[in-house]
Design a protein around this motif. Structure first.
Motif, PDB file in Angstrom:
ATOM      1  N   VAL A   1       7.027  48.880  58.328  1.00  0.00           N
ATOM      2  CA  VAL A   1       8.038  47.993  57.760  1.00  0.00           C
ATOM      3  C   VAL A   1       7.876  46.573  58.289  1.00  0.00           C
ATOM      4  N   LEU A   2       8.076  45.606  57.393  1.00  0.00           N
ATOM      5  CA  LEU A   2       8.214  44.201  57.771  1.00  0.00           C
ATOM      6  C   LEU A   2       9.699  43.885  57.800  1.00  0.00           C
TER       7      LEU A   2
ATOM      8  N   LYS B   1       8.073  37.700  53.841  1.00  0.00           N
ATOM      9  CA  LYS B   1       7.719  39.091  53.558  1.00  0.00           C
ATOM     10  C   LYS B   1       7.161  39.254  52.136  1.00  0.00           C
ATOM     11  N   THR B   2       7.888  38.741  51.152  1.00  0.00           N
ATOM     12  CA  THR B   2       7.438  38.877  49.768  1.00  0.00           C
ATOM     13  C   THR B   2       6.139  38.124  49.539  1.00  0.00           C
TER      14      THR B   2
ATOM     15  N   THR C   1       3.815  37.652  51.692  1.00  0.00           N
ATOM     16  CA  THR C   1       2.769  38.496  52.278  1.00  0.00           C
ATOM     17  C   THR C   1       2.319  39.544  51.271  1.00  0.00           C
TER      18      THR C   1
ATOM     19  N   GLU D   1      10.567  43.655  44.193  1.00  0.00           N
ATOM     20  CA  GLU D   1      12.002  43.734  44.462  1.00  0.00           C
ATOM     21  C   GLU D   1      12.812  43.851  43.182  1.00  0.00           C
TER      22      GLU D   1
ATOM     23  N   ASP E   1       8.943  46.332  48.092  1.00  0.00           N
ATOM     24  CA  ASP E   1       9.667  45.125  48.496  1.00  0.00           C
ATOM     25  C   ASP E   1      11.176  45.378  48.406  1.00  0.00           C
ATOM     26  N   GLU E   2      11.832  45.472  49.558  1.00  0.00           N
ATOM     27  CA  GLU E   2      13.278  45.682  49.662  1.00  0.00           C
ATOM     28  C   GLU E   2      13.752  46.852  48.795  1.00  0.00           C
TER      29      GLU E   2
ATOM     30  N   ALA F   1       9.116  46.057  52.944  1.00  0.00           N
ATOM     31  CA  ALA F   1       9.976  45.029  53.534  1.00  0.00           C
ATOM     32  C   ALA F   1      11.401  45.529  53.448  1.00  0.00           C
ATOM     33  N   GLU F   2      12.162  45.312  54.504  1.00  0.00           N
ATOM     34  CA  GLU F   2      13.544  45.782  54.527  1.00  0.00           C
ATOM     35  C   GLU F   2      14.408  44.862  55.382  1.00  0.00           C
ATOM     36  N   GLN F   3      15.684  44.783  55.037  1.00  0.00           N
ATOM     37  CA  GLN F   3      16.678  44.178  55.915  1.00  0.00           C
ATOM     38  C   GLN F   3      17.656  45.225  56.431  1.00  0.00           C
TER      39      GLN F   3
ATOM     40  N   CYS G   1      15.698  38.582  63.369  1.00  0.00           N
ATOM     41  CA  CYS G   1      16.031  39.195  62.085  1.00  0.00           C
ATOM     42  C   CYS G   1      17.507  39.176  61.724  1.00  0.00           C
TER      43      CYS G   1
END
Length: 239
Positions: free
Chosen positions: A39-40, A48-49, A51, A91, A166-167, A197-199, A237
């Motif tokens: 995960v990023l 992130k996107t 990348t 995403e 992506d997310e 990628a995640e938040q 983050c």
């Protein structure tokens, strides 16, 4: 950050990327091995996107290398990158709203790949039972969670070695997030590598092996996810 060169199935080294004159990525380096979920983590705008789009060939990097199974791919267009075995779930999902679920899946079909069991309708419908029940329904009538599942399933029809998400949990109801976590674990068990990628840190902790913290377009911290330093996470983050 020190890292062993050419170690990974997908190996990104010292990548720089721009939108116009604005530099977004600064010597970005990361990697993923077969069967890993990586995960990023980073704030909105961390890179992130960009990348992901650079890896896929949507954004052309200016400097650095991207190796996939030892082959340089940083100069390839997206269709060739996908043809080598990289799958991308953006995403915004981008289903074909006026095509049925079956027709969306057929759009993603690619030849089998050595060492991986090919994805078929039957396997995908076992993985996504909600889609099986609606296979002849237009994609535009599906819920957000069902569209996310469809986009992942369509990507798997390309028989990728690595899937980039992506997310994936953004905007989904908790029960759908639970289903998504279980699905990603099943995909990993099939030998497919996943870079996402995640938040949502709690979601990432349920499915990921390693984490890269991304800050202002570069990796500032790397760790196995179960050893992630909370202070480092909060520093780079937290919103």
């Amino acid at each position: 950050m020190k890292r062993k060169s050419n170690r990974y199935t997908l190996d990104v080294t010292s990548l720089n990327a721009f939108y116009g004159k604005a530099q977004i990525l600064f010597n970005m380096s990361l990697g993923i091995d077969r069967g890993e979920v990586v995960v990023l983590l980073g704030r909105n705008g961390a890179g992130k996107t960009t990348t992901f789009k650079s890896i896929m060939g949507i954004v052309k990097p200016k400097g650095g290398k991207i190796l996939f199974n030892g082959q340089e791919i940083q100069d390839l267009p997206p269709y060739q990158t996908c043809g080598l075995g990289l799958g991308y779930v953006p995403e915004d999902r981008r289903v074909f709203s006026r095509l049925t679920i079956l027709e969306n899946l057929e759009v993603g079909r690619q030849p089998e790949r050595k060492g991986l069991e090919p994805w078929t309708y039957q396997r995908l419908f076992e993985l996504f039972p909600n889609l099986s029940e609606r296979r002849n329904q237009f994609a535009g009538t599906l819920s957000g969670g069902e569209q996310q599942m469809l986009t992942i399933a369509r990507t798997l029809m390309g028989n990728p070695e690595v899937v980039i998400l992506d997310e994936p949990s953004e905007g989904l109801a908790p029960v759908i997030v639970d289903q998504l976590a279980a699905t990603i674990r099943q995909i990993k068990n099939e030998g497919v590598s996943i870079l996402l990628a995640e938040q949502n840190l709690s979601f990432a902790k349920r499915i990921c092996d390693r984490a890269y913290l991304i800050y202002h377009g570069s990796v500032c911290y790397e760790s196995p996810l179960d050893q992630l330093d909370n202070d480092e996470y909060e520093k780079y983050c937290s919103i």
